[in-house]
Design a protein around this motif. Structure first.
Motif, PDB file in Angstrom:
ATOM      1  N   LYS A  10      23.739 -24.590   6.178  1.00 10.12           N
ATOM      2  CA  LYS A  10      24.608 -23.531   5.673  1.00 10.12           C
ATOM      3  C   LYS A  10      23.863 -22.638   4.683  1.00 10.12           C
ATOM      4  N   TYR A  11      23.129 -23.259   3.763  1.00  6.63           N
ATOM      5  CA  TYR A  11      22.457 -22.488   2.721  1.00  6.63           C
ATOM      6  C   TYR A  11      21.234 -21.742   3.270  1.00  6.63           C
ATOM      7  N   VAL A  12      20.508 -22.373   4.172  1.00  7.09           N
ATOM      8  CA  VAL A  12      19.354 -21.699   4.772  1.00  7.09           C
ATOM      9  C   VAL A  12      19.818 -20.471   5.547  1.00  7.09           C
ATOM     10  N   ASP A  13      20.915 -20.594   6.293  1.00  9.69           N
ATOM     11  CA  ASP A  13      21.433 -19.454   7.045  1.00  9.69           C
ATOM     12  C   ASP A  13      21.821 -18.308   6.100  1.00  9.69           C
ATOM     13  N   GLN A  14      22.438 -18.646   4.963  1.00  7.90           N
ATOM     14  CA  GLN A  14      22.801 -17.620   3.981  1.00  7.90           C
ATOM     15  C   GLN A  14      21.560 -16.938   3.422  1.00  7.90           C
ATOM     16  N   LEU A  15      20.520 -17.727   3.135  1.00  3.88           N
ATOM     17  CA  LEU A  15      19.278 -17.166   2.598  1.00  3.88           C
ATOM     18  C   LEU A  15      18.617 -16.250   3.619  1.00  3.88           C
ATOM     19  N   LEU A  16      18.542 -16.693   4.872  1.00  2.31           N
ATOM     20  CA  LEU A  16      17.933 -15.868   5.916  1.00  2.31           C
ATOM     21  C   LEU A  16      18.682 -14.547   6.067  1.00  2.31           C
ATOM     22  N   SER A  17      19.993 -14.585   5.933  1.00  6.21           N
ATOM     23  CA  SER A  17      20.789 -13.366   6.023  1.00  6.21           C
ATOM     24  C   SER A  17      20.440 -12.413   4.884  1.00  6.21           C
ATOM     25  N   SER A  18      20.267 -12.946   3.669  1.00 13.77           N
ATOM     26  CA  SER A  18      19.924 -12.077   2.535  1.00 13.77           C
ATOM     27  C   SER A  18      18.498 -11.549   2.655  1.00 13.77           C
ATOM     28  N   ILE A  19      17.596 -12.319   3.273  1.00 17.74           N
ATOM     29  CA  ILE A  19      16.232 -11.823   3.525  1.00 17.74           C
ATOM     30  C   ILE A  19      16.268 -10.680   4.524  1.00 17.74           C
ATOM     31  N   ASN A  20      17.128 -10.804   5.529  1.00 19.85           N
ATOM     32  CA  ASN A  20      17.241  -9.778   6.572  1.00 19.85           C
ATOM     33  C   ASN A  20      17.738  -8.451   6.013  1.00 19.85           C
ATOM     34  N   GLU A  21      18.398  -8.483   4.854  1.00 18.58           N
ATOM     35  CA  GLU A  21      18.933  -7.273   4.237  1.00 18.58           C
ATOM     36  C   GLU A  21      17.988  -6.663   3.206  1.00 18.58           C
ATOM     37  N   GLN A  22      16.773  -7.205   3.109  1.00 16.60           N
ATOM     38  CA  GLN A  22      15.809  -6.711   2.128  1.00 16.60           C
ATOM     39  C   GLN A  22      15.306  -5.306   2.473  1.00 16.60           C
ATOM     40  N   THR A  23      14.966  -4.549   1.431  1.00 10.80           N
ATOM     41  CA  THR A  23      14.387  -3.225   1.632  1.00 10.80           C
ATOM     42  C   THR A  23      12.956  -3.321   2.159  1.00 10.80           C
TER      43      THR A  23
END
Length: 302
Positions: A10-23
């Motif tokens: 669950k937490y890894v998926d959330q982190l990957l999602s926030s990485i995908n939104e990086q500038t």
């Protein structure tokens, strides 16, 4: 990016999602997974992600394994239970681009730091007053006696902040550091692996925190964590280890042990008083367990 994880889909998926939104997106992401079963993570399209299995569920071992599996010049270690602000990576890279002499850049933990009165100061001031030490009270500093002034008091919006140690929650390292040092695998428990690594490299490499590279730490209770008591006891044991092996001036641990003993007593007393005042029970239990951990750790012989 190296993400070391254990049973936290669950937490890894959330982190990957926030990485995908990086500038600014990373060249590659390596998930170093020591989970008990083969977990399929949700990989966002467009990210170059690979998974490496670690037979050893140990953070320092997993970080070293991640480093061995990349040829990138900049390696960003991120705990699996964090959420990054969208310009986090951009700010980390900007620091390296502007300052070639800087070798390690840490991020700023929004929901842990910027406290006006953090507990370490009280005990350090007492030791200074009694003449046992003359320690700095600056966040991120390490005294001659081996006392770490935690980063809780570090303010936002101050740009690049030079520090004696970084937080293991998020930090980026130039690959040249790893030509001389590895993460210490003899530190096989949580509670001080980041400080040991910092002190190992401190004589050769510079560390800073970019307070504009921000993230939130979610404090996942799953994974490979110790109990509150064990974790804080280990913190003391590892700090004693640091003072013996990587001291700034001398290797005596007497003042350091006194510091943790008094800090433990203060926490225990605060927790007991909280029970009588009917303040949050969970917080008071945590204070007492931390206090017992610190106090008992001050008598550690190894």
């Amino acid at each position: 990016i190296v993400i070391s994880t254990f049973n936290r889909k669950k937490y890894v998926d959330q982190l990957l999602s926030s990485i995908n939104e990086q500038t600014f997106l990373p060249n590659e992401i390596i998930i170093v997974d020591s989970s008990n079963e083969n977990i399929s993570y949700d990989y966002p399209a467009g990210l170059n992600i690979s998974k490496v299995y670690s037979k050893v569920a140990q953070l320092t071992h997993q970080r070293n394994l991640g480093v061995k599996n990349t040829k990138c010049d900049l390696i960003l270690h991120i705990d699996d239970d964090v959420i990054l602000e969208s310009n986090y990576i951009e700010n980390i890279l900007d620091t390296f681009d502007k300052y070639n002499e800087i070798d390690v850049v840490g991020g700023y933990i929004l929901n842990e730091w910027d406290e006006t009165n953090y507990r370490n100061n009280k005990v350090v001031r007492l030791l200074n007053y009694l003449g046992f030490s003359s320690d700095s009270l600056l966040p991120g500093s390490v005294s001659d006696a081996g006392i770490f002034i935690e980063l809780n008091g570090l303010k936002k919006n101050i740009g690049i902040y030079k520090t004696d140690f970084i937080s293991g929650t998020s930090f980026a390292v130039r690959s040249r550091v790893y030509k001389k040092y590895n993460h210490p695998e003899n530190i096989n428990k949580y509670g001080g692996e980041d400080k040991v690594f910092s002190r190992m490299i401190s004589k050769n490499f510079q560390m800073v925190i970019n307070t504009n590279a921000r993230l939130k730490h979610l404090f996942a209770q799953s994974g490979n964590r110790d109990s509150d008591y064990t974790s804080y006891k280990n913190t003391v044991r590892f700090n004693i280890y640091i003072q013996k092996n990587f001291p700034k001036v001398h290797s005596s641990t007497v003042v350091l042990r006194v510091y943790y003993f008094l800090l433990g007593i203060d926490l225990i007393a605060s927790g007991i008083l909280g029970f009588f005042l009917l303040v949050n029970t969970k917080i008071n239990i945590n204070r007492i367990l931390r206090g017992i951990g610190y106090s008992s750790g001050s008598f550690s012989i190894n």
